[in-house]
Write an enzyme that holds these catalytic residues in place. Structure first.
Site, mmCIF file in Angstrom:
data_model
loop_
_atom_site.group_PDB
_atom_site.id
_atom_site.type_symbol
_atom_site.label_atom_id
_atom_site.label_comp_id
_atom_site.label_asym_id
_atom_site.label_seq_id
_atom_site.Cartn_x
_atom_site.Cartn_y
_atom_site.Cartn_z
ATOM 1 C CG HIS A 89 -1.878 1.020 1.421
ATOM 2 N ND1 HIS A 89 -1.571 2.303 1.812
ATOM 3 C CD2 HIS A 89 -3.228 0.990 1.241
ATOM 4 C CE1 HIS A 89 -2.689 3.017 1.874
ATOM 5 N NE2 HIS A 89 -3.709 2.247 1.532
ATOM 6 C CG ASP A 92 0.902 -2.287 6.161
ATOM 7 O OD1 ASP A 92 0.051 -2.329 7.071
ATOM 8 O OD2 ASP A 92 0.738 -1.667 5.093
ATOM 9 C CD GLN A 108 -6.677 -4.556 4.252
ATOM 10 O OE1 GLN A 108 -7.632 -5.261 4.583
ATOM 11 N NE2 GLN A 108 -6.837 -3.321 3.824
ATOM 12 C CE LYS A 152 -6.900 -0.260 6.172
ATOM 13 N NZ LYS A 152 -7.665 0.367 5.106
ATOM 14 C CB CYS A 183 -3.563 3.357 -1.545
ATOM 15 S SG CYS A 183 -4.613 4.749 -1.214
HETATM 16 C C1 LIG Z 1 -2.255 -2.699 3.618
HETATM 17 C C2 LIG Z 1 -2.530 -1.311 4.103
HETATM 18 N N1 LIG Z 1 -1.531 -0.601 4.649
HETATM 19 C C3 LIG Z 1 -1.723 0.639 5.113
HETATM 20 C C4 LIG Z 1 -2.952 1.246 5.039
HETATM 21 C C5 LIG Z 1 -3.096 2.635 5.563
HETATM 22 O O1 LIG Z 1 -3.899 2.657 6.688
HETATM 23 P P1 LIG Z 1 -4.442 4.046 7.254
HETATM 24 O O2 LIG Z 1 -4.918 4.845 6.078
HETATM 25 O O3 LIG Z 1 -5.535 3.635 8.158
HETATM 26 O O4 LIG Z 1 -3.329 4.708 7.949
HETATM 27 C C6 LIG Z 1 -4.018 0.557 4.447
HETATM 28 C C7 LIG Z 1 -5.336 1.208 4.302
HETATM 29 O O5 LIG Z 1 -6.023 1.028 3.301
HETATM 30 C C8 LIG Z 1 -3.800 -0.763 3.981
HETATM 31 O O6 LIG Z 1 -4.791 -1.475 3.418
#
Ligand SMILES: Cc1ncc(COP(=O)(O)O)c(C=O)c1O
Length: 403
Positions: free
Chosen positions: A123, A197, A200, A223, A361
């Site tokens: 992401h 990360d 998910q 999430k 993203c």
């Molecule tokens: C895999 C992953 N990493 C990071 C993020 C970023 O999370 P946040 O926007 O809640 O900081 C997301 C959000 O869509 C994500 O799906």
């Protein structure tokens, strides 16, 4: 134990609403999940009866709010099976968490020519903070591509590690393809620090940090059926000791004079300013809710959803599932010849089915698949196989319109 999905659904008020005259089929959980009554009530109670700023006060409400807020640190540690509670640092989500590592740990340590290994599945939140270091400090980004089916063998990631590699930054589950990455095998296979990360993965499967062996692991509350603006990163104590503070302000210092600062001990050192008090209290309620159901049970239910969706979607020979790795969560990125992802999403919406369309993203991954957008159906613990069928019927309707 199988989930009592009807009882879970009854806890989520929004799931009983209609959209465009149809029952809501909410399949946009990868972007953000809905909230159970338990979270909404915890947030309401915190504002109605238990609110004050935390840490600094000596009065009753401030102490109560501080207790409620600090308890969430322990809840997060339990949820992730983190060895130590003070290794949990509150953040507003994964984006802030990864930026904290980039600014606080990597920026002061990495020099031109040092390498960060990351995957094409990432992401943007786990890409852009590293690009900053490339732009500003000459750090080299080394990209590892997934297999065409979306899977990412740990050996492939480890093969990219060289003598100048200073960090591996890797997702535990792709938000586009649902691919589960064996981050434990990566962490065990190298001495290089590993940032995972978990935005998910932590929603859909049990996470055991004591066993994973990584150095940094972030989660994002919205999430996880909690409030937006909540989240945390677990950073192992020895890595915390290598970090400089990222943001400066109140709460993160012991003393400030005109000439010097003495920082507070971690985790407060990395939590400048008034935090998202009530958001984090809501996250605590969400994680308690998930733990009461059991992450193993949630994972088992979502495997059923995934398998049912996989069977039904694969049977549609006019539909492409982008990245369909054997080990994946219930997230499906779909493309259809002749129909743009935005059209698919709009037509599904008319039938009450909420999916997301776009690049999610994850532009490097879109480029890998040679597409600019997909329609993504992402399932959560409250979804049912009937909702998979509603998605498939909606897609078939799209196909008729565009054929
Ligand atoms: C895999 C992953 N990493 C990071 C993020 C970023 O999370 P946040 O926007 O809640 O900081 C997301 C959000 O869509 C994500 O799906």
């Amino acid at each position: 134990m199988s989930l009592d999905v009807a009882a879970i659904r009854a806890d989520f008020p929004i799931l009983s609403r209609q959209v465009n005259g149809r029952p809501l089929v909410y399949l946009d959980n990868g972007a953000s999940a809905q909230k159970p009554r338990q979270v909404i009530e915890a947030v309401t109670r915190a504002y109605e009866a238990e609110y004050a700023n935390v840490h600094r006060g000596l009065h009753f409400l401030s102490n109560l709010a501080t207790d409620n807020y600090e308890k969430v640190r322990a809840i997060i540690a339990r949820f992730l099976n983190a060895p130590r509670e003070d290794e949990v640092i509150f953040t507003s989500g994964s984006t802030e968490a990864i930026n904290l590592v980039s600014y606080g740990w990597a920026a002061p340590r990495l020099v031109a020519g040092d390498e960060i290994v990351l995957s094409v599945l990432e992401h943007h939140a786990n890409i852009v903070p590293w690009h900053f270091l490339r732009e500003r400090q000459g750090v080299v980004l080394k990209w590892v591509e997934p297999e065409p089916d979306g899977s990412l063998p740990p050996e492939k990631v480890l093969a990219a590690v060289g003598p100048r590699t200073r960090l591996i930054a890797i997702t535990h589950m792709s938000n586009v393809t649902g691919t589960v990455v064996d981050v434990g095998a990566i962490a065990r296979g190298t001495q290089v620090p590993v940032l995972v990360d978990g935005s998910q993965a932590a929603v859909h499967m049990p996470v055991d940090l004591a066993a994973l062996g990584c150095d940094f692991y972030c989660i994002t509350g919205h999430k996880l059926y909690g409030p937006s603006g909540s989240g945390a990163i677990w950073i192992r104590q020895d890595r915390q000791a290598e970090m400089r503070p990222f943001m400066g302000g109140g709460d993160m210092i012991r003393t400030v004079t005109r000439d010097a600062i003495d920082y507070a001990d971690p985790p407060l050192r990395f939590e400048a300013g008034t935090p998202g008090i009530v958001n984090q209290i809501g996250l605590g309620a969400a994680l308690e809710y998930l733990m009461a159901i059991g992450m193993e049970n949630i994972a088992a239910h979502e495997r059923l959803l995934r398998d049912h969706a996989r069977d039904r979607l694969r049977a549609l020979n006019w539909l492409q599932v982008q990245g369909d790795a054997p080990d994946k969560g219930a997230i499906f990125s779909l493309t259809m010849q002749g129909a743009h992802a935005h059209d698919i999403s709009t037509i599904l919406d008319k039938r009450g089915v909420a999916v997301r369309a776009g690049s999610h993203c994850a532009m490097p991954l879109m480029e890998f698949y040679g597409i600019t957008a997909s329609a993504r159906a992402s399932f959560g613990m409250y979804n049912t196989t009937d909702e998979v069928d509603a998605l498939v019927e909606g897609l078939s309707f799209c196909r008729e319109l565009f054929a």
